[in-house]
Motif scaffolding. Structure first.
Motif, PDB file in Angstrom:
ATOM      1  N   ILE A 167      51.727  21.101  83.871  1.00  0.00           N
ATOM      2  CA  ILE A 167      52.864  20.654  84.461  1.00  0.00           C
ATOM      3  C   ILE A 167      53.447  21.245  85.664  1.00  0.00           C
ATOM      4  CG2 ILE A 167      54.904  18.714  84.449  1.00  0.00           C
ATOM      5  CD1 ILE A 167      52.376  17.761  83.391  1.00  0.00           C
ATOM      6  N   ASP A 168      53.560  22.414  85.890  1.00  0.00           N
ATOM      7  CA  ASP A 168      54.152  23.589  86.792  1.00  0.00           C
ATOM      8  C   ASP A 168      53.437  23.683  87.608  1.00  0.00           C
ATOM      9  OD1 ASP A 168      56.175  24.346  84.487  1.00  0.00           O
ATOM     10  OD2 ASP A 168      54.621  26.286  83.876  1.00  0.00           O
ATOM     11  N   HIS A 169      52.403  24.129  87.527  1.00  0.00           N
ATOM     12  CA  HIS A 169      51.720  23.591  88.928  1.00  0.00           C
ATOM     13  C   HIS A 169      51.079  22.551  89.619  1.00  0.00           C
ATOM     14  CE1 HIS A 169      50.517  28.335  88.857  1.00  0.00           C
ATOM     15  NE2 HIS A 169      50.140  28.218  87.277  1.00  0.00           N
ATOM     16  N   TRP A 170      50.921  21.726  89.086  1.00  0.00           N
ATOM     17  CA  TRP A 170      51.463  20.113  89.953  1.00  0.00           C
ATOM     18  C   TRP A 170      52.257  18.595  88.971  1.00  0.00           C
ATOM     19  CZ3 TRP A 170      46.107  22.624  87.875  1.00  0.00           C
ATOM     20  CH2 TRP A 170      45.595  23.042  88.489  1.00  0.00           C
ATOM     21  N   PRO A 171      53.442  19.317  89.686  1.00  0.00           N
ATOM     22  CA  PRO A 171      54.352  18.953  89.331  1.00  0.00           C
ATOM     23  C   PRO A 171      55.041  16.798  90.358  1.00  0.00           C
ATOM     24  CG  PRO A 171      55.080  20.130  90.616  1.00  0.00           C
ATOM     25  CD  PRO A 171      53.876  20.488  90.303  1.00  0.00           C
ATOM     26  N   GLY A 172      53.698  17.428  90.931  1.00  0.00           N
ATOM     27  CA  GLY A 172      54.242  15.807  91.387  1.00  0.00           C
ATOM     28  C   GLY A 172      51.665  15.515  92.252  1.00  0.00           C
ATOM     29  N   PRO A 173      52.140  14.525  93.242  1.00  0.00           N
ATOM     30  CA  PRO A 173      50.812  13.740  93.887  1.00  0.00           C
ATOM     31  C   PRO A 173      49.869  15.071  94.089  1.00  0.00           C
ATOM     32  CG  PRO A 173      53.178  13.220  94.701  1.00  0.00           C
ATOM     33  CD  PRO A 173      54.101  13.960  94.247  1.00  0.00           C
ATOM     34  N   ALA A 174      49.030  14.475  93.371  1.00  0.00           N
ATOM     35  CA  ALA A 174      47.902  14.775  93.499  1.00  0.00           C
ATOM     36  C   ALA A 174      46.228  14.301  93.921  1.00  0.00           C
ATOM     37  CB  ALA A 174      46.890  16.837  92.678  1.00  0.00           C
ATOM     38  N   THR A 175      45.447  14.827  93.874  1.00  0.00           N
ATOM     39  CA  THR A 175      44.400  14.888  94.172  1.00  0.00           C
ATOM     40  C   THR A 175      43.171  15.526  92.973  1.00  0.00           C
ATOM     41  OG1 THR A 175      43.775  13.900  96.459  1.00  0.00           O
ATOM     42  CG2 THR A 175      41.787  14.413  94.955  1.00  0.00           C
ATOM     43  N   LEU A 176      42.419  14.215  91.804  1.00  0.00           N
ATOM     44  CA  LEU A 176      41.885  14.760  90.842  1.00  0.00           C
ATOM     45  C   LEU A 176      40.409  14.679  91.026  1.00  0.00           C
ATOM     46  CD1 LEU A 176      41.724  16.429  87.525  1.00  0.00           C
ATOM     47  CD2 LEU A 176      41.530  14.080  86.798  1.00  0.00           C
ATOM     48  N   VAL A 177      39.585  15.732  90.700  1.00  0.00           N
ATOM     49  CA  VAL A 177      37.678  15.127  91.615  1.00  0.00           C
ATOM     50  C   VAL A 177      37.683  15.378  90.002  1.00  0.00           C
ATOM     51  CG1 VAL A 177      38.123  14.561  93.956  1.00  0.00           C
ATOM     52  CG2 VAL A 177      37.607  17.176  93.100  1.00  0.00           C
ATOM     53  N   GLU A 178      36.756  15.448  89.759  1.00  0.00           N
ATOM     54  CA  GLU A 178      35.644  15.618  88.499  1.00  0.00           C
ATOM     55  C   GLU A 178      33.815  15.748  88.512  1.00  0.00           C
ATOM     56  OE1 GLU A 178      34.408  13.842  83.551  1.00  0.00           O
ATOM     57  OE2 GLU A 178      34.620  12.051  85.179  1.00  0.00           O
ATOM     58  N   LEU A 179      34.370  17.294  88.570  1.00  0.00           N
ATOM     59  CA  LEU A 179      32.449  17.672  88.999  1.00  0.00           C
ATOM     60  C   LEU A 179      31.556  17.683  87.940  1.00  0.00           C
ATOM     61  CD1 LEU A 179      34.604  20.916  90.456  1.00  0.00           C
ATOM     62  CD2 LEU A 179      33.758  18.454  91.546  1.00  0.00           C
ATOM     63  N   GLY A 180      30.161  16.954  88.170  1.00  0.00           N
ATOM     64  CA  GLY A 180      28.742  17.487  88.041  1.00  0.00           C
ATOM     65  C   GLY A 180      27.995  19.180  87.805  1.00  0.00           C
ATOM     66  N   ALA A 181      27.093  18.803  87.448  1.00  0.00           N
ATOM     67  CA  ALA A 181      25.840  19.953  87.981  1.00  0.00           C
ATOM     68  C   ALA A 181      26.440  20.718  88.958  1.00  0.00           C
ATOM     69  CB  ALA A 181      24.807  19.997  87.101  1.00  0.00           C
ATOM     70  N   PRO A 182      26.490  21.711  89.110  1.00  0.00           N
ATOM     71  CA  PRO A 182      26.221  22.887  90.122  1.00  0.00           C
ATOM     72  C   PRO A 182      24.630  22.725  90.989  1.00  0.00           C
ATOM     73  CG  PRO A 182      26.340  24.621  88.641  1.00  0.00           C
ATOM     74  CD  PRO A 182      26.614  22.796  88.118  1.00  0.00           C
ATOM     75  N   MET A 183      24.967  22.992  91.881  1.00  0.00           N
ATOM     76  CA  MET A 183      23.345  22.744  92.894  1.00  0.00           C
ATOM     77  C   MET A 183      23.511  23.912  93.839  1.00  0.00           C
ATOM     78  SD  MET A 183      22.531  20.720  95.545  1.00  0.00           S
ATOM     79  CE  MET A 183      23.099  18.743  95.068  1.00  0.00           C
ATOM     80  N   THR A 184      22.469  24.595  93.526  1.00  0.00           N
ATOM     81  CA  THR A 184      22.498  25.992  94.403  1.00  0.00           C
ATOM     82  C   THR A 184      21.931  26.482  96.097  1.00  0.00           C
ATOM     83  OG1 THR A 184      21.071  26.615  92.503  1.00  0.00           O
ATOM     84  CG2 THR A 184      20.902  28.233  94.134  1.00  0.00           C
ATOM     85  N   ILE A 185      23.539  26.584  96.850  1.00  0.00           N
ATOM     86  CA  ILE A 185      23.076  26.592  98.263  1.00  0.00           C
ATOM     87  C   ILE A 185      22.429  28.155  98.662  1.00  0.00           C
ATOM     88  CG2 ILE A 185      24.464  26.722 100.499  1.00  0.00           C
ATOM     89  CD1 ILE A 185      24.004  23.974  98.638  1.00  0.00           C
ATOM     90  N   GLY A 186      23.245  29.418  98.081  1.00  0.00           N
ATOM     91  CA  GLY A 186      23.498  30.475  98.806  1.00  0.00           C
ATOM     92  C   GLY A 186      23.431  30.905 100.733  1.00  0.00           C
ATOM     93  N   LEU A 187      24.439  30.004 100.524  1.00  0.00           N
ATOM     94  CA  LEU A 187      24.957  30.361 102.237  1.00  0.00           C
ATOM     95  C   LEU A 187      25.645  31.440 102.192  1.00  0.00           C
ATOM     96  CD1 LEU A 187      23.624  29.317 104.828  1.00  0.00           C
ATOM     97  CD2 LEU A 187      26.033  27.805 104.651  1.00  0.00           C
ATOM     98  N   PRO A 188      25.986  32.015 103.033  1.00  0.00           N
ATOM     99  CA  PRO A 188      26.253  33.251 103.503  1.00  0.00           C
ATOM    100  C   PRO A 188      27.791  32.520 104.479  1.00  0.00           C
ATOM    101  CG  PRO A 188      24.311  34.669 104.080  1.00  0.00           C
ATOM    102  CD  PRO A 188      23.818  32.821 103.581  1.00  0.00           C
ATOM    103  N   LEU A 189      28.737  33.185 105.001  1.00  0.00           N
ATOM    104  CA  LEU A 189      29.917  32.513 105.683  1.00  0.00           C
ATOM    105  C   LEU A 189      29.626  33.026 106.706  1.00  0.00           C
ATOM    106  CD1 LEU A 189      33.369  32.956 103.311  1.00  0.00           C
ATOM    107  CD2 LEU A 189      31.672  30.582 102.933  1.00  0.00           C
ATOM    108  N   GLY A 190      29.637  34.222 106.968  1.00  0.00           N
ATOM    109  CA  GLY A 190      28.751  34.883 107.858  1.00  0.00           C
ATOM    110  C   GLY A 190      30.513  35.395 108.735  1.00  0.00           C
ATOM    111  N   PHE A 191      31.515  35.090 108.232  1.00  0.00           N
ATOM    112  CA  PHE A 191      32.907  35.386 108.675  1.00  0.00           C
ATOM    113  C   PHE A 191      32.616  36.632 108.977  1.00  0.00           C
ATOM    114  CE2 PHE A 191      34.348  31.119 106.727  1.00  0.00           C
ATOM    115  CZ  PHE A 191      34.253  30.447 107.522  1.00  0.00           C
ATOM    116  N   ALA A 192      33.839  37.221 109.841  1.00  0.00           N
ATOM    117  CA  ALA A 192      33.994  38.591 109.592  1.00  0.00           C
ATOM    118  C   ALA A 192      35.029  39.679 108.574  1.00  0.00           C
ATOM    119  CB  ALA A 192      35.114  39.113 110.683  1.00  0.00           C
ATOM    120  N   PRO A 193      34.577  40.099 107.709  1.00  0.00           N
ATOM    121  CA  PRO A 193      35.052  40.788 107.036  1.00  0.00           C
ATOM    122  C   PRO A 193      36.900  40.753 107.045  1.00  0.00           C
ATOM    123  CG  PRO A 193      33.971  42.116 107.572  1.00  0.00           C
ATOM    124  CD  PRO A 193      34.124  41.927 108.447  1.00  0.00           C
ATOM    125  N   ASN A 194      37.786  39.891 105.443  1.00  0.00           N
ATOM    126  CA  ASN A 194      39.053  40.158 105.947  1.00  0.00           C
ATOM    127  C   ASN A 194      39.322  42.142 106.169  1.00  0.00           C
ATOM    128  OD1 ASN A 194      39.724  41.848 103.480  1.00  0.00           O
ATOM    129  ND2 ASN A 194      38.857  40.476 102.252  1.00  0.00           N
TER     130      ASN A 194
END
Length: 209
Positions: free
Chosen positions: A147-174
Motif C-alpha cells: 500500500i505504501d508504494h501504490w496508495p492510489g490509481p495504478a495499472t496492474l498487468v499479469e505476465l506470462g512466461a518470458p520470450m527470449t529477445i537478447g537485443l542491445p539497447l544501443g544507447f551511450a553509457p550512462n
C-alpha cells in the motif's frame, strides 16, 4: 435510419467505455483509428471514471498487432516480477498503452526478454488487488509495503512466461560509465523487436509504434 443511428450510437458508447472505464488516453484513441483532433475533442468532454481504492476494472485487449511496452524497471518493479505482475502508478509520466500485449525492460544495457500480458486491470489502489483474478494475489497482498508504494490509481498487468529477445539497447553509457537503461516508457511492435534481434541490431533501430 434507425439501424444507422444505432450503429453510430454503438460507436459512441464504445468510445465512452474506452475512456470512462478503461482509461484511454489521446494516444490510445489514435491507436484505434481516431484522428488527433477528434481524440482531443472526446477527451475534452468525457472523463476517466475514478475508482474507489478497493475497486478494479479489467481492461480487455484492443486486438491490435502485438506490441511491447518497454518500461524503466527499478528494484521495486523487479521484486514484484517474482509474483508475475507489474504495477505502474497512474501518476507516473508515461503509461502502458491499451494496445500493449507484452512488457519488456532492460538488464545490463539489453532487452533480454519480454513477457506477454495475460490480463490487465485498472485498480483504485493496491488495496484492490484482491478484487482482481490475478493468480498470485495472496502473495502480492502479503508484501508488507504494498500500500505504501501504490496508495492510489495504478495499472496492474499479469505476465506470462518470458520470450527470449537478447537485443542491445544501443544507447551511450550512462553518466557514471555504467550500462544504459530505458529512460522512459516506449512502445514497439513485437515483430520489429524480433526482426532487429535476428539482424543483430539494437533497440535504436526499432521505430516506436
Amino acid at each position: 435510419m434507425s439501424n444507422v443511428l444505432d450503429a453510430l450510437n454503438a460507436t459512441d458508447r464504445a468510445i465512452r467505455q474506452l475512456i470512462e472505464a478503461f482509461g484511454a488516453s489521446r494516444r490510445d484513441l489514435m491507436d484505434v483509428g481516431m484522428a488527433d483532433y477528434t481524440a482531443r475533442k472526446w477527451l475534452g468532454k468525457v472523463m476517466v471514471c475514478p475508482l474507489a481504492s478497493t475497486k478494479s476494472v479489467r481492461v480487455p485487449s484492443l486486438g491490435l498487432p502485438d506490441t511491447v511496452a518497454l518500461v524503466p524497471m527499478g528494484e521495486l518493479g523487479r521484486r514484484y516480477l517474482r509474483h508475475d505482475v507489474y504495477i505502474r502508478d497512474a501518476r507516473l509520466r508515461g503509461q502502458i498503452r491499451l494496445r500493449a500485449t507484452h512488457l519488456g525492460w532492460s538488464d545490463g544495457g539489453r532487452i533480454e526478454n519480454v513477457r506477454p500480458i495475460t490480463q490487465r486491470w485498472r485498480i483504485g489502489s493496491a488495496a484492490a488487488i484482491d478484487s482482481t483474478t490475478v493468480a498470485s494475489w495472496p502473495a502480492i497482498t502479503a508484501e508488507p509495503d504494498l500500500i505504501d508504494h501504490w496508495p492510489g490509481p495504478a495499472t496492474l498487468v499479469e505476465l506470462g512466461a518470458p520470450m527470449t529477445i537478447g537485443l542491445p539497447l544501443g544507447f551511450a553509457p550512462n553518466s557514471t560509465g555504467g550500462a544504459p537503461a530505458i529512460p522512459g516508457v516506449r512502445h514497439v511492435l513485437l515483430a520489429d523487436l524480433l526482426a532487429a534481434a535476428c539482424a543483430s541490431g539494437t533497440l535504436t533501430d526499432v521505430a516506436t509504434a
